[in-house]
Motif scaffolding. Sequence first.
Motif, mmCIF file in Angstrom:
data_model
loop_
_atom_site.group_PDB
_atom_site.id
_atom_site.type_symbol
_atom_site.label_atom_id
_atom_site.label_comp_id
_atom_site.label_asym_id
_atom_site.label_seq_id
_atom_site.Cartn_x
_atom_site.Cartn_y
_atom_site.Cartn_z
ATOM 1 N N LEU A 17 87.522 31.484 15.113
ATOM 2 C CA LEU A 17 87.404 30.373 16.055
ATOM 3 C C LEU A 17 87.316 30.871 17.491
ATOM 4 O O LEU A 17 88.001 31.827 17.877
ATOM 5 C CB LEU A 17 88.601 29.435 15.913
ATOM 6 C CG LEU A 17 88.719 28.679 14.587
ATOM 7 C CD1 LEU A 17 90.050 27.949 14.519
ATOM 8 C CD2 LEU A 17 87.573 27.696 14.414
ATOM 9 N N ASP A 18 86.472 30.191 18.272
ATOM 10 C CA ASP A 18 86.445 30.396 19.712
ATOM 11 C C ASP A 18 86.560 29.024 20.373
ATOM 12 O O ASP A 18 86.874 28.037 19.707
ATOM 13 C CB ASP A 18 85.198 31.171 20.156
ATOM 14 C CG ASP A 18 83.889 30.446 19.821
ATOM 15 O OD1 ASP A 18 83.929 29.224 19.508
ATOM 16 O OD2 ASP A 18 82.834 31.086 19.870
ATOM 17 N N GLU A 19 86.292 28.941 21.666
ATOM 18 C CA GLU A 19 86.491 27.676 22.386
ATOM 19 C C GLU A 19 85.387 26.660 22.126
ATOM 20 O O GLU A 19 85.519 25.497 22.522
ATOM 21 C CB GLU A 19 86.630 27.942 23.879
ATOM 22 C CG GLU A 19 87.912 28.683 24.247
ATOM 23 C CD GLU A 19 88.073 28.860 25.743
ATOM 24 O OE1 GLU A 19 88.449 27.880 26.407
ATOM 25 O OE2 GLU A 19 87.813 29.978 26.239
ATOM 26 N N GLY A 20 84.309 27.053 21.481
ATOM 27 C CA GLY A 20 83.253 26.121 21.149
ATOM 28 C C GLY A 20 83.556 25.369 19.864
ATOM 29 O O GLY A 20 84.593 25.566 19.229
ATOM 30 N N VAL A 21 82.635 24.500 19.457
ATOM 31 C CA VAL A 21 82.775 23.746 18.210
ATOM 32 C C VAL A 21 81.942 24.447 17.138
ATOM 33 O O VAL A 21 80.710 24.392 17.163
ATOM 34 C CB VAL A 21 82.311 22.286 18.390
ATOM 35 C CG1 VAL A 21 82.403 21.536 17.063
ATOM 36 C CG2 VAL A 21 83.162 21.587 19.441
ATOM 37 N N ASP A 22 82.609 25.161 16.246
ATOM 38 C CA ASP A 22 81.962 25.867 15.135
ATOM 39 C C ASP A 22 80.978 26.932 15.628
ATOM 40 O O ASP A 22 79.950 27.185 14.995
ATOM 41 C CB ASP A 22 81.219 24.872 14.217
ATOM 42 C CG ASP A 22 82.146 23.798 13.670
ATOM 43 O OD1 ASP A 22 83.310 24.126 13.371
ATOM 44 O OD2 ASP A 22 81.720 22.637 13.548
ATOM 45 N N THR A 23 81.305 27.580 16.737
ATOM 46 C CA THR A 23 80.397 28.562 17.333
ATOM 47 C C THR A 23 80.866 30.009 17.178
ATOM 48 O O THR A 23 80.173 30.929 17.609
ATOM 49 C CB THR A 23 80.220 28.274 18.843
ATOM 50 O OG1 THR A 23 81.516 28.236 19.469
ATOM 51 C CG2 THR A 23 79.536 26.942 19.070
ATOM 52 N N GLY A 24 82.011 30.223 16.555
ATOM 53 C CA GLY A 24 82.588 31.562 16.499
ATOM 54 C C GLY A 24 81.864 32.518 15.583
ATOM 55 O O GLY A 24 81.006 32.130 14.777
ATOM 56 N N ASP A 25 82.213 33.797 15.700
ATOM 57 C CA ASP A 25 81.581 34.854 14.899
ATOM 58 C C ASP A 25 81.909 34.672 13.410
ATOM 59 O O ASP A 25 83.032 34.334 13.040
ATOM 60 C CB ASP A 25 82.070 36.225 15.363
ATOM 61 C CG ASP A 25 81.606 36.556 16.770
ATOM 62 O OD1 ASP A 25 80.737 35.837 17.295
ATOM 63 O OD2 ASP A 25 82.123 37.534 17.340
#
Length: 273
Positions: free
Chosen positions: A138-146
């Motif tokens: 998870l990152d701070e985006g919506v479903d954008t993580g590696d």
Amino acid sequence: MKKKIAFATCVQLGLSCIEEIYRISGKVDLIITLKDEKAKDKSGRVYLDDFASEHYIPLLKIDNINDQEVLSALKKNQIDWLFIIGWSQIAKKEVLETPSHGCIGMHPTLLPIGRGRAAIPWTIIKGLDETGVTMFKLDEGVDTGDIIGQGVIKLDQNTTATQLYQIVDDMHIKLIEKYWKDIVTNNITLKKQNEIEASEWPGRKPEDGEILSSMTMDDADKLVRAVTHPYPGAFHKVEDKVYRIWSAKTNKDEGSIKLVDGYLIPIDYEIEV
């Protein structure tokens, strides 16, 4: 040294993952879930009390994943990885950075396709012949993580949300089994998402399940299959009555919709007055 794991979930997909962790002799050090009175109508809603008690796992019930008590519990238990599965609230930066290695999520599409909400209904409504589940950091985006890993799911033109939810549940379990050792030994390989292929699907509400007379037969059929159990169901209004349709068969030779008397024939439905 094995990593300390926390798990935030309030739905069956998450519980299935936790059960699989224990099946393969893993361990969870903290479970986070919503307070009992919250999200009672959420699709797949489950309660974790019995599992947590049986396995002597601390259970924290919260209002929001970004609450200070969540941060405190993660620090107190020295969590390395936090899984957040089937959770509608977006975790903010402080939550993402509190576990020493970060947070892991799963999404029921082949990311970057279908970021956002209501992935299972949209997959059927869009008539896709292939979808999947993505495990990602998870990152701070919506479903954008590696991406950590993906599993592919094939569909046909008769697949219902009930069937797809179960297949997605099974795929969550498979991904946990496949990548658990890499996660707890800090040996995962991350892959960037291809932004050129990215798409985002909006959230859906119960009222979006209305079958309209202007729809084609194919559109009505997809909608019925897309929002059946565990979702609120499709419905059609006829004067003062509402027909709640859980399954139906269609007459493909007809080009328009006429409920009951005509072309979309309910197999399993309720009538609300």
